[in-house]
Every structure is written in C-alpha cells, then in structure tokens.
Scaffold this active site. Structure first.
Site, PDB file in Angstrom:
ATOM      1  N   ASP A 141     -15.588  96.173  91.719  1.00 28.55           N
ATOM      2  CA  ASP A 141     -15.401  94.930  90.967  1.00 28.55           C
ATOM      3  C   ASP A 141     -14.433  94.025  91.733  1.00 28.55           C
ATOM      4  OD1 ASP A 141     -15.010  93.005  88.758  1.00 28.55           O
ATOM      5  OD2 ASP A 141     -16.024  94.507  87.552  1.00 28.55           O
TER       6      ASP A 141
ATOM      7  N   HIS B 200     -16.110  92.250  94.324  1.00 20.38           N
ATOM      8  CA  HIS B 200     -16.540  90.934  93.850  1.00 20.38           C
ATOM      9  C   HIS B 200     -15.640  89.809  94.338  1.00 20.38           C
ATOM     10  CE1 HIS B 200     -18.785  92.936  90.205  1.00 20.38           C
ATOM     11  NE2 HIS B 200     -19.179  93.390  91.377  1.00 20.38           N
TER      12      HIS B 200
END
Ligand code: NAG
Ligand code: NAG
Length: 375
Positions: free
Chosen positions: A199, A222
């Site tokens: 993430d 991300h």
C-alpha cells in the site's frame, strides 16, 4: 540527585530467544523497570528470535527511555490473541528512542486473507505492528519492519518524532500494509529510509502538520499520499508537508493527494514535492478529489476539502501511463495555487506521448514541462 543510565536486559526478565515461547511478559517487566528508573532506562533485546504477543509500553516514565532491539521479534499468527488493532503500542511517553538494527516481523501472510478493509468501510482492521500514541520527542532509527498484518507504523497525536534509516518491506500484493501512516501529529520527520509494501509507503491523514519526508526510496507500493481526506465530519486540516529527494520505483502512484467525494469540508494546504525521481511509475503526479475505492459508492456531490498551495518541483523520470500529471480537483472547491515547475515525465520514454489533465484547477507552471502543462 545523580543522573544515571541503566540497561534492563529482557533475558534477565525471562525472555526466551527460541522463536516460540511468548516473551511479551518479559519485555513488559523490563519496560516497567526501565520506565520507573530515575535516569535513562534502556530495554535491551539482544540478538536472537523472540515470539511476543500484543504489548503496550505505557508512560509517563521517570526519565528518557530507550529500546535497543538487536533481535528479531515475531508477532503471533493467531489473530485471536489480539484484543485490539495493535501488536505493539507505545503510549504517553516523552523522550523515547528505538534503535539497534533489529526486526519486527508482523508475520502477516496468514492474516492478509482475513483483511476485508479493501472491500468494505466498516471492517475490523488487523493489528498494526508499531503504534505510537501521544509520544513527544522521539527517534526511531535503523530498525526493520517486515510483513505487518496491517500498517507497519502508525503515528497518532505525536509531536517531534524522527524516523531514520528504516527498512520496511511487505509483498506488493499484501493489503493495507502501509509503511508509515501519520495522523493528528506535528513535527514528524522521516529520513533516509527504504519502504516497499502493498500500500502507501507513507500516508498522511487528517491533522498532519509540519511533516518532512526526505531521502526516502519508495517501491513497490502505492506511493506517498496525503489522504484519503474527507471521510469523516470535523476532520482536522492538513498543513505543511515537504517531500524532498525521494525516489519512486515501480509504484502505482508517485505523489498523490486524495479526498473522498462527497466529503465534509476541511483544508489541505502548503505542500511541496521536490527533487523527485520517478522510475517506471504508473501515475507520477496525482490529485484525486473523487476518491472512492469501493464499488458501491456513488458521487452525488463534490468533495468539500479545499486543496491549495501545492508545489510540484523538479520531478523527473518515466511514466508508465500516458497521463503523467493528473489533477482532478473538486467542482465545489477547485484547487488553488497549484505550481508545476520543471517536470520531465515522458510516457515510456517518449516525450510526445505524455499528457496532463487538469480539472477544476487554478495553477501556474514554470520551466520545462513534459507533459505540456495545462496552465
Ligand atoms: C507551511 O508549512 C511549513 C512546514 O512545512 C510551516 O513551517 C509553515 O508555517 C507553513 N505555512 C503556512 C502559511 O501555514
Ligand atoms: C536534495 O537534492 C538536491 C538536488 O538534487 C540537492 O541539491 C540537495 O543537496 C539534496 N538534499 C538532501 C538533503 O539530500
């Protein structure tokens, strides 16, 4: 009174470095004495592998406290032993130092299939590896975190914390394994660290103020994100972020600001992203004010989070999507004073193929612009 320093070795409190006996109680007893010590109290976790269940290291203490973590501390895999959303919590401590080159292994692989938070909002979150609550004047240096069940580090209601030379790793497809999440905190610094997870490498929630991120290598993951903001009513503003001299490699996003739509009102302002290298990043520069990762959301109204004074400076490398610069702001609160300066992000190495999109944005551009700026 004389000021002295004393080391509390967890082995003396019954810790067993066999990787299977739960040593949480030994760590907590060592902490109790270190915290009560009138001087600098150091908890020492020597080399070796330890299993330890959920732990809460609570202050206030009588002097500065230190954790020297040289060993590897592993979390239990059985989720039933966790009575909260945290594996290791540090709370109400002034002057804390964590160092030593050791590792916190969240052993997340067996828990990740139970994560429903990528699909539903009202989910139960899995345990965070290191949670810092109400910590002031602290340094976390040179430790490794791997395979957290949920976020690796969360910083909440803290002031003046420095993170240095951290290594944080989890697989690219592990859910919600953010490297460091910061919320309601002021004066947080993250330096010289390498973060690659499933993430965000670093994410900033509401109430983040005066945050500096410098010399961080991010990827996979991300990217570095402000948000998602505007999920709840009465969120605190986000003000003051510098992301400097960072590298993104193989990440989904580079630098991103995201807010939910619709959303209550708040402000997100005064951000500088500068001297940043994007190595094969899908979406290098993103503002997304229509963020809604769940399938069932509809967006009848726009986000009321006002984004302003954001500088993107000297950002170069390679975009893996055509839309290298994607600024999608809110119709109700258009972005104000957005600066693009010296941007060089060809699409797959081809300058002419790289594009930018700006919707509801007021901004300026200076210097080189690949893709061509909208302003
Ligand atoms: C912008 O943020 C910096 C910290 O990054 C802070 O020192 C400064 O006061 C902020 N400026 C405004 C106008 O709030
Ligand atoms: C950041 O990068 C710039 C330009 O590449 C360089 O001049 C500066 O010294 C670097 N700063 C740090 C803190 O590494």
């Amino acid at each position: 009174a004389s000021w002295s320093s004393r080391v509390f070795n967890v082995m003396k409190y019954g810790a067993i470095a066999d990787g299977k006996t739960d040593s949480a109680k030994a760590f907590l007893w060592a902490w109790k004495d270190a915290c009560a010590w009138w001087g600098k109290g150091t908890v020492w976790i020597p080399k070796g592998t330890y299993l330890a269940g959920p732990m809460r290291f609570e202050g206030p203490c009588n002097g500065p406290t230190v954790f020297v973590v040289q060993g590897t501390v592993k979390a239990p895999t059985n989720l039933a032993v966790f009575d909260s959303d945290t594996w290791i919590r540090f709370i109400y401590i002034h002057r804390l130092m964590i160092r030593g080159g050791g590792t916190f292994d969240g052993q997340g692989a067996s828990a990740w299939p139970y994560n429903k938070c990528t699909k539903y909002t009202d989910c139960k979150t899995l345990p965070i590896t290191l949670q810092f609550d109400f910590i002031t004047d602290a340094t976390v240096r040179g430790i490794h975190l791997i395979n957290s069940k949920f976020f690796h580090i969360q910083v909440f209601q803290c002031q003046k914390m420095k993170f240095r030379a951290l290594k944080i790793f989890a697989p690219e497809d592990s859910p919600n394994t953010d490297g460091i999440h910061i919320g309601s905190s002021t004066g947080i610094r993250i330096y010289n660290s390498i973060i690659g997870t499933g993430d965000d490498c670093i994410s900033l929630g509401p109430g983040s103020k005066d945050i500096l991120i410098s010399n961080v290598h991010c990827g996979p993951g991300h990217g570095i994100s402000v948000g998602s903001l505007g999920r709840n009513p009465n969120e605190e503003d986000v003000n003051g972020l510098i992301v400097r001299n960072c590298t993104f490699s193989g990440t989904g996003n580079g630098v991103r600001i995201k807010t939910w739509a619709p959303s209550p009102s708040s402000m997100a302002r005064n951000f500088t992203f500068e001297h940043i290298f994007m190595n094969n990043v899908y979406n290098p520069i993103v503002i997304d004010q229509q963020y809604c990762p769940y399938k069932y959301c509809n967006q009848p109204a726009s986000s009321q989070v006002q984004i302003s004074d954001v500088k993107f400076r000297n950002i170069w490398g390679n975009s893996l999507s055509k839309l290298a610069v994607n600024l999608l702001c809110s119709q109700g609160q258009p972005c104000q004073n957005i600066e693009l300066r010296d941007i060089y992000l060809p699409y797959n190495g081809v300058e002419e193929h790289s594009a930018s999109s700006c919707i509801y944005v007021n901004g300026f551009s200076y210097g080189k612009q690949i893709p061509p700026s909208c302003f």
